[in-house]
Structure formats: C-alpha cells, structure tokens
Design a protein around this motif. Structure first.
Motif, PDB file in Angstrom:
ATOM      1  N   ALA A   8       0.835  -1.200   0.000  1.00  0.00           N
ATOM      2  CA  ALA A   8       0.000   0.000   0.000  1.00  0.00           C
ATOM      3  C   ALA A   8       0.874   1.255   0.000  1.00  0.00           C
ATOM      4  O   ALA A   8       1.974   1.261   0.546  1.00  0.00           O
ATOM      5  N   THR A   9       0.373   2.320  -0.615  1.00  0.00           N
ATOM      6  CA  THR A   9       1.078   3.594  -0.648  1.00  0.00           C
ATOM      7  C   THR A   9       0.203   4.670  -0.008  1.00  0.00           C
ATOM      8  O   THR A   9      -1.029   4.596  -0.086  1.00  0.00           O
ATOM      9  N   PRO A  10       0.798   5.691   0.625  1.00  0.00           N
ATOM     10  CA  PRO A  10       0.010   6.651   1.393  1.00  0.00           C
ATOM     11  C   PRO A  10      -0.704   7.702   0.560  1.00  0.00           C
ATOM     12  O   PRO A  10      -1.622   8.363   1.042  1.00  0.00           O
ATOM     13  N   SER A  11      -0.280   7.880  -0.683  1.00  0.00           N
ATOM     14  CA  SER A  11      -0.892   8.899  -1.539  1.00  0.00           C
ATOM     15  C   SER A  11      -0.642   8.558  -2.993  1.00  0.00           C
ATOM     16  O   SER A  11       0.207   7.717  -3.323  1.00  0.00           O
ATOM     17  N   ILE A  12      -1.383   9.210  -3.863  1.00  0.00           N
ATOM     18  CA  ILE A  12      -1.187   9.047  -5.300  1.00  0.00           C
ATOM     19  C   ILE A  12      -1.053  10.422  -5.935  1.00  0.00           C
ATOM     20  O   ILE A  12      -1.457  11.435  -5.361  1.00  0.00           O
ATOM     21  N   SER A  13      -0.484  10.456  -7.112  1.00  0.00           N
ATOM     22  CA  SER A  13      -0.460  11.681  -7.907  1.00  0.00           C
ATOM     23  C   SER A  13      -1.459  11.524  -9.039  1.00  0.00           C
ATOM     24  O   SER A  13      -1.645  10.427  -9.578  1.00  0.00           O
ATOM     25  N   SER A  14      -2.125  12.604  -9.378  1.00  0.00           N
ATOM     26  CA  SER A  14      -3.111  12.541 -10.457  1.00  0.00           C
ATOM     27  C   SER A  14      -3.144  13.865 -11.196  1.00  0.00           C
ATOM     28  O   SER A  14      -2.766  14.913 -10.658  1.00  0.00           O
ATOM     29  N   GLN A  34      -4.705   3.304   1.011  1.00  0.00           N
ATOM     30  CA  GLN A  34      -3.875   4.468   1.351  1.00  0.00           C
ATOM     31  C   GLN A  34      -3.891   4.736   2.855  1.00  0.00           C
ATOM     32  O   GLN A  34      -2.912   5.243   3.408  1.00  0.00           O
ATOM     33  N   VAL A  35      -5.005   4.409   3.500  1.00  0.00           N
ATOM     34  CA  VAL A  35      -5.109   4.627   4.946  1.00  0.00           C
ATOM     35  C   VAL A  35      -4.119   3.718   5.679  1.00  0.00           C
ATOM     36  O   VAL A  35      -3.549   4.108   6.708  1.00  0.00           O
ATOM     37  N   ILE A  36      -3.893   2.522   5.161  1.00  0.00           N
ATOM     38  CA  ILE A  36      -2.942   1.586   5.771  1.00  0.00           C
ATOM     39  C   ILE A  36      -1.538   2.179   5.769  1.00  0.00           C
ATOM     40  O   ILE A  36      -0.872   2.254   6.810  1.00  0.00           O
ATOM     41  N   ALA A  37      -1.081   2.608   4.601  1.00  0.00           N
ATOM     42  CA  ALA A  37       0.274   3.143   4.482  1.00  0.00           C
ATOM     43  C   ALA A  37       0.424   4.468   5.216  1.00  0.00           C
ATOM     44  O   ALA A  37       1.438   4.721   5.868  1.00  0.00           O
TER      45      ALA A  37
END
Length: 366
Positions: A8-14, A34-37
């Motif tokens: 899992a990753t904490p954020s994404i770029s868009s 994302q909540v996990i990371a």
C-alpha cells in the motif's frame, strides 16, 4: 533511515480531470489501502521514503536501508505475490511488514495459496524480525506453514492517532443526524454467507437512502465515477446502481440520492477532515469506519469475512458479524459503537505496537 515501500502507498499523484478509475488503480483498487500506508508512516521517523516500483531492485538496495510493507489481505487464494517476492529477493534488504491478513469465508487455517504467494511468505519470514499480522487467524495460517516469527498487530491505520489514542464523541441516539455509510457490492461472493451478505448490503443502501446518509465509496466503480461527476460517467453507472437496488428502493429515489450523497476520497488527510462532520458511520468497510474512529466519530463495522472480523476482534473495534444480523437496525448499530471501550483497548495495544516497530529496526516518530 531511507525507506522503500512495497504494498500500500500513502498517496497518489493525479492529473486534473483524470478518470477516477485510473486514480483508483493507483491505490491498488481500493482507496482504503492508502489509509494503511498513511497510518504506518505516521508513527515512524525516516529521512526519505519512496514507492516507485519501476526502480530496479538493485538500485533500491544501494539507495535504501529497509523495505517496509504496509500490507493488506495478501493471503487470499486468488492473489499471486510472486512478483513482490522476486523484487524483495533482488533488493536484498531487511523487511518490516505490518498488517498482513488472511482472507477467507471461514476460519480454517489450511487455506490454499498460489505458489507465488507461498514464496512471498517464505521470503518475508527470512527477512523480517517479526511479521506483523492483522489478527490471530492470520497467525494460525502462517503457523501451518511453519512460520512462527509473527506478532499480532492489527492494522497500522489503527495507531495513527499516536499516544492520544481514540476518544469517541458521546451523543444520544436522538442527537444522531448526520450519517455516513459504506458497503461494497463486489465482495459478496467471498463473504461468510453470500445470500445474507447481499441482503444486508441492500439494507445498508436502503437505510442510507431513507436517512439521507452519505455513501463513501472505496472500490465501487460506478459509485466512484458518479461521485467524481467525471465526464466519462454515463447513465450506465446510474442504471447499474438502480438495478442492484430495484427490489428495495424506487429508481427515482436512487437517482436523487446518488446525485447528492456519493463521496470518494483519494487523499487521506482530506478524508480524515471530512469525516468529522458526521455523527455516526457504519458499514462493511473496515477502513471507512477506521477513518471515522480516528476523528472521534462513533462507527460500527459489519464484518463479512475473516479479514475484517479477525482485526476488529483483536483491536476491540465496534463490530457485528453478518451472521448475527437479520437486517439493519440503525439504533442497535449505534449503541454497539458506544458499548465498546475502544480507548481502553487502544491503551493496551499502542505500547505493544511501538515495541514491535522498534524490534523491527524502525525509529519511532517523536
């Protein structure tokens, strides 16, 4: 310490106007990931962190000190983590993994896993001081495979509040006005009881529509597209939801509710901030309810399989199994949330979790 994340990753770029399903894919198909990371990183100190899986694992070995895996329900018969196992072997770094979960519709620890996932288990067992798992059931699944360097931690998202813990608001049921619900039409097939799960998911939607509740989507494609009001969304998504609910809610009522009440969050801090406006949250989504509890909002998880129930029991979270419910009683669910002493259980588990992180070579955030 320089950390490389896998899982899992904490954020994404868009990009502005990006198709919401493209954004969803970047989360691993579920915004709850994302909540996990985010939760894991909130408790550890580091100099740098990255998660670009296109980086050659040999470069990861040179640039980073440890691989950290914010894990989810990886131990599921249909998942193959052979690629991740290979990447870890090539990077050849110590591993810390937290929140590994086994997913099943019963508690038989002898579940079948794909060869790649079996290999993944062996690889992390060799490289981790102790594997952090979601609950006792996952610990049993690993024990059947001869893996015993295991600690039951629950999900790292539980601990994001730090030493302050969880302090839920105390409202009478008559004061509960603003409600948020969550459910998923795509997990019915692997629940404890498929027929009961479908009836309860329908009942969750129906209750939400009746009470004008907001629905926070996490993996539901039609709901997410409509929530974002993206140009790619068509009347097909509306028809899909209306068709699912056709036996319990008139189509026009569904249409009016959808226009006003569908939400999706691709940013965890925004999700945490927005959830504070509600008085109560309930549904089948563990992380949808976890976000609420983190901000003091009472929430009850309706557990439909081992991945949710195993964690809720261990963490002392307000929950009820679908096997115990004949329908959705809003007051009953709210009273369940108030009857659970989350703060006390958190006070017991938090220092144990901090000790786990330290033993695995991580530095705690001050």
């Amino acid at each position: 310490m320089n950390i490389f994340l896998l899982g899992a990753t904490p954020s994404i770029s868009s990009e502005p106007g990006e198709d919401p399903l493209f954004k969803l894919a970047k989360t691993g198909g579920n915004t709850g990931n994302q909540v996990i990371a985010y939760g894991l990183l909130s408790r550890i100190a580091y100099e740098s962190v990255a998660w670009d899986y296109r980086v050659d694992p040999k470069e990861v070995h040179e640039r980073y000190d440890m691989i950290v895996i914010p894990a989810a329900n990886f131990l599921f018969p249909q998942f193959d983590f052979g690629g991740m196992a290979h990447y870890i072997e090539q990077a050849n770094l110590p591993v810390t993994i937290v929140g590994l979960g086994a997913q099943s519709n019963n508690y038989n620890p002898q579940i079948d896993l794909m060869p790649g996932t079996e290999r993944f288990v062996r690889v992390i067992a060799e490289r981790a001081t102790s594997i952090g798992v979601r609950g006792p059931y996952t610990q049993e699944v690993l024990a059947k495979r001869g893996v015993h360097n295991v600690t039951v931690t629950g999900c790292p998202s539980y601990y994001m509040g730090g030493s302050d813990g969880m302090n839920l608001r105390q409202l009478s049921f008559d004061e509960v006005k603003r409600i948020s619900i969550n459910a998923s039409r795509d997990v019915i097939g692997h629940s404890f009881d498929k027929q009961k799960m479908k009836r309860l998911v329908l009942d969750i939607y129906q209750t939400g529509i009746t009470h004008g509740a907001d629905f926070v989507a996490q993996s539901e494609h039609a709901e997410i597209r409509l929530a974002e009001q993206h140009p790619s969304s068509t009347d097909d998504e509306m028809k899909e939801i209306g068709s699912f609910l056709s036996d319990v809610v008139p189509h026009e009522a569904v249409r009016e509710w959808v226009k006003k009440h569908l939400k999706v969050f691709f940013d965890v801090p925004q999700w945490l901030d927005k959830i504070e406006q509600y008085d109560f949250v309930f549904g089948t989504r563990f992380h949808g309810c976890m976000v609420a509890l983190q901000r003091g909002v009472p929430a009850t998880v309706i557990c439909h399989d081992t991945r949710t129930e195993d964690m809720c029991k261990f963490l002392g979270m307000p929950h009820v199994s679908i096997l115990e419910l004949s329908g959705i009683d809003l007051q009953d669910l709210y009273e369940r949330a108030g009857a659970t002493n989350v703060a006390q259980r958190y006070g017991e588990l938090y220092p144990q979790y901090m000790e786990f992180l330290t033993k695995n070579g991580l530095t705690l955030r001050s």
